[in-house]
Motif scaffolding. Structure first.
Motif, PDB file in Angstrom:
ATOM      1  N   THR A  78       1.046  -1.176  -0.120  1.00 14.62           N
ATOM      2  CA  THR A  78       0.043   0.141  -0.025  1.00 14.62           C
ATOM      3  C   THR A  78       0.458   1.468  -0.033  1.00 14.62           C
ATOM      4  O   THR A  78       0.588   2.566  -0.236  1.00 14.62           O
ATOM      5  N   GLY A  79       1.970   1.199   0.575  1.00 14.47           N
ATOM      6  CA  GLY A  79       2.942   1.957   0.734  1.00 14.47           C
ATOM      7  C   GLY A  79       2.417   3.059   1.510  1.00 14.47           C
ATOM      8  O   GLY A  79       3.081   4.360   2.069  1.00 14.47           O
ATOM      9  N   LEU A  80       1.733   2.388   2.719  1.00 15.12           N
ATOM     10  CA  LEU A  80       1.447   3.083   4.457  1.00 15.12           C
ATOM     11  C   LEU A  80       1.553   2.085   5.033  1.00 15.12           C
ATOM     12  O   LEU A  80       1.313   0.976   4.858  1.00 15.12           O
ATOM     13  N   LYS A  81       1.413   3.064   6.216  1.00 23.72           N
ATOM     14  CA  LYS A  81       1.565   2.231   7.748  1.00 23.72           C
ATOM     15  C   LYS A  81       0.042   2.892   8.287  1.00 23.72           C
ATOM     16  O   LYS A  81       0.180   1.415   9.191  1.00 23.72           O
ATOM     17  N   SER A  82      -0.017   3.575   7.562  1.00 30.24           N
ATOM     18  CA  SER A  82      -1.995   3.504   8.699  1.00 30.24           C
ATOM     19  C   SER A  82      -2.683   4.422   7.366  1.00 30.24           C
ATOM     20  O   SER A  82      -1.969   5.663   6.890  1.00 30.24           O
ATOM     21  N   GLU A  83      -3.675   4.019   7.767  1.00 31.58           N
ATOM     22  CA  GLU A  83      -4.734   5.369   7.378  1.00 31.58           C
ATOM     23  C   GLU A  83      -6.368   5.073   7.491  1.00 31.58           C
ATOM     24  O   GLU A  83      -6.696   4.132   8.409  1.00 31.58           O
ATOM     25  N   THR A  84      -7.086   6.473   7.327  1.00 31.91           N
ATOM     26  CA  THR A  84      -8.360   6.356   8.388  1.00 31.91           C
ATOM     27  C   THR A  84      -9.867   6.546   7.143  1.00 31.91           C
ATOM     28  O   THR A  84      -9.117   6.791   6.185  1.00 31.91           O
ATOM     29  N   VAL A  85     -10.227   4.832   7.053  1.00 31.60           N
ATOM     30  CA  VAL A  85     -11.048   5.024   6.127  1.00 31.60           C
ATOM     31  C   VAL A  85     -12.635   4.838   6.705  1.00 31.60           C
ATOM     32  O   VAL A  85     -12.766   4.490   7.300  1.00 31.60           O
ATOM     33  N   SER A  86     -13.368   5.480   6.007  1.00 28.92           N
ATOM     34  CA  SER A  86     -14.734   5.729   6.151  1.00 28.92           C
ATOM     35  C   SER A  86     -15.644   3.584   6.295  1.00 28.92           C
ATOM     36  O   SER A  86     -15.261   3.600   4.498  1.00 28.92           O
ATOM     37  N   PHE A  87     -16.311   2.957   6.666  1.00 29.79           N
ATOM     38  CA  PHE A  87     -16.718   1.590   6.170  1.00 29.79           C
ATOM     39  C   PHE A  87     -18.205   1.631   6.967  1.00 29.79           C
ATOM     40  O   PHE A  87     -18.640   2.254   7.692  1.00 29.79           O
ATOM     41  N   GLN A  88     -19.270   0.825   5.827  1.00 28.45           N
ATOM     42  CA  GLN A  88     -20.183   1.072   7.050  1.00 28.45           C
ATOM     43  C   GLN A  88     -19.780   0.325   8.389  1.00 28.45           C
ATOM     44  O   GLN A  88     -19.059  -0.421   7.706  1.00 28.45           O
ATOM     45  N   SER A  89     -21.055   0.626   8.469  1.00 32.68           N
ATOM     46  CA  SER A  89     -20.490   0.070  10.382  1.00 32.68           C
ATOM     47  C   SER A  89     -21.173  -1.474  10.064  1.00 32.68           C
ATOM     48  O   SER A  89     -20.133  -1.856  11.632  1.00 32.68           O
ATOM     49  N   GLN A  90     -21.724  -1.811   9.919  1.00 34.21           N
ATOM     50  CA  GLN A  90     -21.563  -3.096   9.794  1.00 34.21           C
ATOM     51  C   GLN A  90     -21.302  -4.310   8.850  1.00 34.21           C
ATOM     52  O   GLN A  90     -22.827  -3.389   7.418  1.00 34.21           O
ATOM     53  N   LEU A  91     -20.918  -5.424   8.759  1.00 32.70           N
ATOM     54  CA  LEU A  91     -20.381  -5.998   7.345  1.00 32.70           C
ATOM     55  C   LEU A  91     -19.337  -6.923   7.861  1.00 32.70           C
ATOM     56  O   LEU A  91     -19.109  -7.488   9.173  1.00 32.70           O
ATOM     57  N   THR A  92     -19.541  -8.025   7.632  1.00 32.48           N
ATOM     58  CA  THR A  92     -18.254  -9.056   7.200  1.00 32.48           C
ATOM     59  C   THR A  92     -17.430  -8.568   6.726  1.00 32.48           C
ATOM     60  O   THR A  92     -16.680  -8.098   6.652  1.00 32.48           O
ATOM     61  N   THR A  93     -16.464  -9.582   8.035  1.00 32.60           N
ATOM     62  CA  THR A  93     -14.317  -9.580   7.415  1.00 32.60           C
ATOM     63  C   THR A  93     -14.232  -9.517   5.806  1.00 32.60           C
ATOM     64  O   THR A  93     -13.549  -9.034   5.362  1.00 32.60           O
ATOM     65  N   LEU A  94     -15.470 -10.208   5.232  1.00 29.27           N
ATOM     66  CA  LEU A  94     -14.907 -10.347   3.975  1.00 29.27           C
ATOM     67  C   LEU A  94     -14.913  -9.246   3.186  1.00 29.27           C
ATOM     68  O   LEU A  94     -13.919  -8.807   2.687  1.00 29.27           O
TER      69      LEU A  94
END
Length: 86
Positions: free
Chosen positions: A17-33
């Motif tokens: 990814t070229g990153l150590k970390s980032e902030t991402v917005s996800f749906q709050s309920q989802l599967t790990t897949l």
């Protein structure tokens, strides 16, 4: 609903990814897949570790699969690829 989550990348996933970390917005309920698939959409090179990656949510390991998770604002998700060595 969505949740802003800190995603941490370790070892090979950080290289890809070229990153150590980032902030991402996800749906709050989802599967790990679904969580993994969202990360792959952001960083297609992550597909190189797809078969062997493990995720950690709130410092607890979770397998990529059908497991439902509920993300909360400020949660931490770690992407932990297989470690090489011997």
């Amino acid at each position: 609903m969505t949740a802003e989550v800190l995603v941490l990348y370790f070892a090979k996933s950080a290289e890809l990814t070229g990153l150590k970390s980032e902030t991402v917005s996800f749906q709050s309920q989802l599967t790990t897949l679904q969580l993994w698939q969202e990360l792959e959409k952001r960083h297609p090179k992550l597909s190189a570790v797809r078969e062997h990656v493990v995720l950690a949510l709130r410092q607890q390991y979770v397998a990529v699969g059908d497991q439902q998770v509920i993300l909360q604002e400020g949660d931490e998700v770690a992407v932990i690829p297989p470690l090489s060595g011997g």
